[in-house]
Design a protein around this motif. Structure first.
Motif, mmCIF file in Angstrom:
data_model
loop_
_atom_site.group_PDB
_atom_site.id
_atom_site.type_symbol
_atom_site.label_atom_id
_atom_site.label_comp_id
_atom_site.label_asym_id
_atom_site.label_seq_id
_atom_site.Cartn_x
_atom_site.Cartn_y
_atom_site.Cartn_z
ATOM 1 N N GLN A 4 70.653 68.737 27.598
ATOM 2 C CA GLN A 4 71.098 69.772 28.532
ATOM 3 C C GLN A 4 71.226 71.123 27.837
ATOM 4 O O GLN A 4 70.858 72.162 28.386
ATOM 5 N N ILE A 5 71.756 71.109 26.605
ATOM 6 C CA ILE A 5 71.956 72.360 25.874
ATOM 7 C C ILE A 5 70.621 72.986 25.491
ATOM 8 O O ILE A 5 70.407 74.202 25.640
ATOM 9 N N LEU A 6 69.710 72.165 25.014
ATOM 10 C CA LEU A 6 68.459 72.677 24.463
ATOM 11 C C LEU A 6 67.396 72.961 25.516
ATOM 12 O O LEU A 6 66.543 73.840 25.325
ATOM 13 N N THR A 7 67.435 72.228 26.630
ATOM 14 C CA THR A 7 66.363 72.395 27.622
ATOM 15 C C THR A 7 66.856 72.581 29.052
ATOM 16 O O THR A 7 66.057 72.855 29.947
ATOM 17 N N GLY A 8 68.156 72.431 29.282
ATOM 18 C CA GLY A 8 68.671 72.490 30.644
ATOM 19 C C GLY A 8 69.430 73.764 30.956
ATOM 20 O O GLY A 8 69.255 74.800 30.304
ATOM 21 N N ASP A 9 70.332 73.663 31.965
ATOM 22 C CA ASP A 9 71.072 74.841 32.423
ATOM 23 C C ASP A 9 72.511 74.838 31.923
ATOM 24 O O ASP A 9 73.405 75.422 32.540
ATOM 25 N N PHE A 10 72.751 74.181 30.793
ATOM 26 C CA PHE A 10 74.098 74.026 30.244
ATOM 27 C C PHE A 10 74.810 75.375 30.108
ATOM 28 O O PHE A 10 75.949 75.549 30.548
#
Length: 283
Positions: A77-83
């Motif tokens: 989530q952090i690296l590729t999502g909307d975190f």
């Protein structure tokens, strides 16, 4: 989702059992925490501890498969999502600074610490994070004499990790008052030396006023003498992380604690630097 800030280190901010994101003052940004004590159990009871319903005890059995799944999901989530958008993190803090084994108690009380360390290393390797971010183990150091802890420290070092080892006082009276355990400075010194020779180790020290009084000159001198002896013995300490109160204690002593003025922290830091140690101050 409520915003992540340095004032809130809630372990359930992401709704997970073992893994939680925080904005850390000392790390300088986003830290991914690994909570091996979801039962709120610790063998110490530090008066400034922010853990609610803290109990005496050790880490429970850890579901390693669940921990690994949570860590992979959050990193994804952090690296590729909307975190960053969901947690309203400002652009200047949108980078993982470290993965920290910390949480709601003493993590080295985990019976499978060596396997957890290996698991974290495996997941970091999968995401290409080894050597790119810090790996930190935050500990009171009281269980470093145990073989399983020493094995975990050795492997943590091989993965590029470091240890933040708690030393809040170097007197029997101070340790009892602040950490609420009966320990001698000699036993702390021995465990610290073992730890530092197995893994790069920083001393972390929390300074504050108790009942309106700053640490006494006798307390300060004992602490400085403790550090000087480490230097004399060539114990490879990386430096000292000196920090003050930023979030309210959840312990009964909370009304008796208050933050030291910044200039007082700086003055103590200067005395430590005079001994030849690197010091990082976090107010």
């Amino acid at each position: 989702m409520r915003p992540l800030t340095t004032k809130d280190h809630s372990r359930d901010s992401a709704g997970l059992t073992y893994v939680y994101p925080v904005i850390s003052r000392r790390s300088g940004g986003l830290s991914v925490g690994i909570n091996l004590n979801p039962n709120n159990a610790c063998n110490w009871r530090c008066v400034y501890c922010q853990v609610p319903n803290l109990t005496r005890g050790a880490a429970p059995d850890i579901d390693a498969e669940r921990l690994g799944g949570e860590l992979r999901a959050l990193l994804n989530q952090i690296l590729t999502g909307d975190f960053y958008h969901r947690f309203q993190i400002p652009p200047e803090q949108r980078a993982i600074k470290d993965i920290a084994i910390s949480g709601n108690g003493e993590p080295t009380s985990c019976k499978t610490l060596d396997r957890i360390v290996e698991l974290i290393g495996t997941v970091c390797d999968e995401f290409g994070l080894l050597g790119q971010i810090k790996l930190v183990l935050i500990t009171n150091g009281s269980l470093v004499h145990k073989p399983i802890v020493q094995a975990a420290l050795k492997r943590w070092s091989e993965l590029g990790g470091e240890v933040w080892f708690k030393v809040d006082s170097a007197t029997v009276e101070g340790i009892l008052r602040i950490n609420q355990v009966n320990l001698t400075p000699g036993s702390v010194h021995r465990n610290l030396e073992i730890c530092a020779r197995l893994c790069p180790t920083w001393i972390q020290t929390c300074l504050f006023s108790f009942d309106g009084e700053s640490p006494s000159e006798a307390e300060r001198r004992a602490y400085l003498d403790f550090l000087a002896d480490l230097k004399h013995r060539d114990v490879p300490i990386q430096g000292v992380l000196l920090y003050g109160l930023a979030r309210p204690s959840m312990q009964e002593q909370a009304p008796r604690l208050s933050a030291l003025p910044g200039e007082e922290l700086d003055a103590i830091a200067d005395r430590i630097r005079a001994l030849g140690f690197s010091v990082k101050v976090t107010r």
